[in-house]
Scaffold this motif. Sequence first.
Motif, PDB file in Angstrom:
ATOM      1  N   ASN A 174       0.840  -1.290   0.024  1.00  0.00           N
ATOM      2  CA  ASN A 174       0.033   0.045   0.001  1.00  0.00           C
ATOM      3  C   ASN A 174       1.025   1.375  -0.071  1.00  0.00           C
TER       4      ASN A 174
ATOM      5  N   GLY B   9       0.848   3.875  -2.924  1.00  0.00           N
ATOM      6  CA  GLY B   9       0.453   5.401  -2.579  1.00  0.00           C
ATOM      7  C   GLY B   9       1.343   6.470  -3.134  1.00  0.00           C
TER       8      GLY B   9
ATOM      9  N   LYS C  87      -3.463   5.158   2.248  1.00  0.00           N
ATOM     10  CA  LYS C  87      -4.778   4.437   2.097  1.00  0.00           C
ATOM     11  C   LYS C  87      -5.477   4.572   3.373  1.00  0.00           C
TER      12      LYS C  87
END
Length: 179
Positions: free
Chosen positions: A74, A78, A138
């Motif tokens: 993530n 990101g 996130k």
Amino acid sequence: MSRIGKIPVAVPAGVKVNVQPALIEVEGPKGKLSQHYTPNVTVEVQDGAVVVSPVDASKAANAAQGLYRNLIHNMVVGVSSGFSKSLVINGVGFRAEVQGNLLVMNLGYSTDFIAMIPDGLTVVADGQGKVTVSGIDKQAVGEFCAQIRKLRKPEPYKGKGIRYETENIRRKVGKSGVK
């Protein structure tokens, strides 16, 4: 063993991953993120990919392997492309607008709701009742959207309220009027 945790995280061009004891830092074109991790796992950068492996065969180490692999994934996504979620506001007179770093919403109550936009997030509100929250973290994007949605959850009879754009609300039939 974790099936997700075994998959190495591919690091795209322009993203740098720095692994220190108990800390991972990921830097890319959109920004920089860091994450602490437990001593149950070891994190290594090998051949342009991040590999997370458990220290031993315990249940906690296997669970931590999958968790930290996903957190690293993530972070990489990101800082390279970012995350965004869209909310739809339905209802007569319901509206939202961004004023500086505040999100001002009229949701059918006597006063307006004012939400302070956290650092690192971008909020765009268009005139048709759509609010888009985007950022590189996130968890922060999802948490802010959940807080906004909690202000006026969608109701099943008329569909009024705040819902995610991809969310389907099961509609109920109202009163039949038969006596």
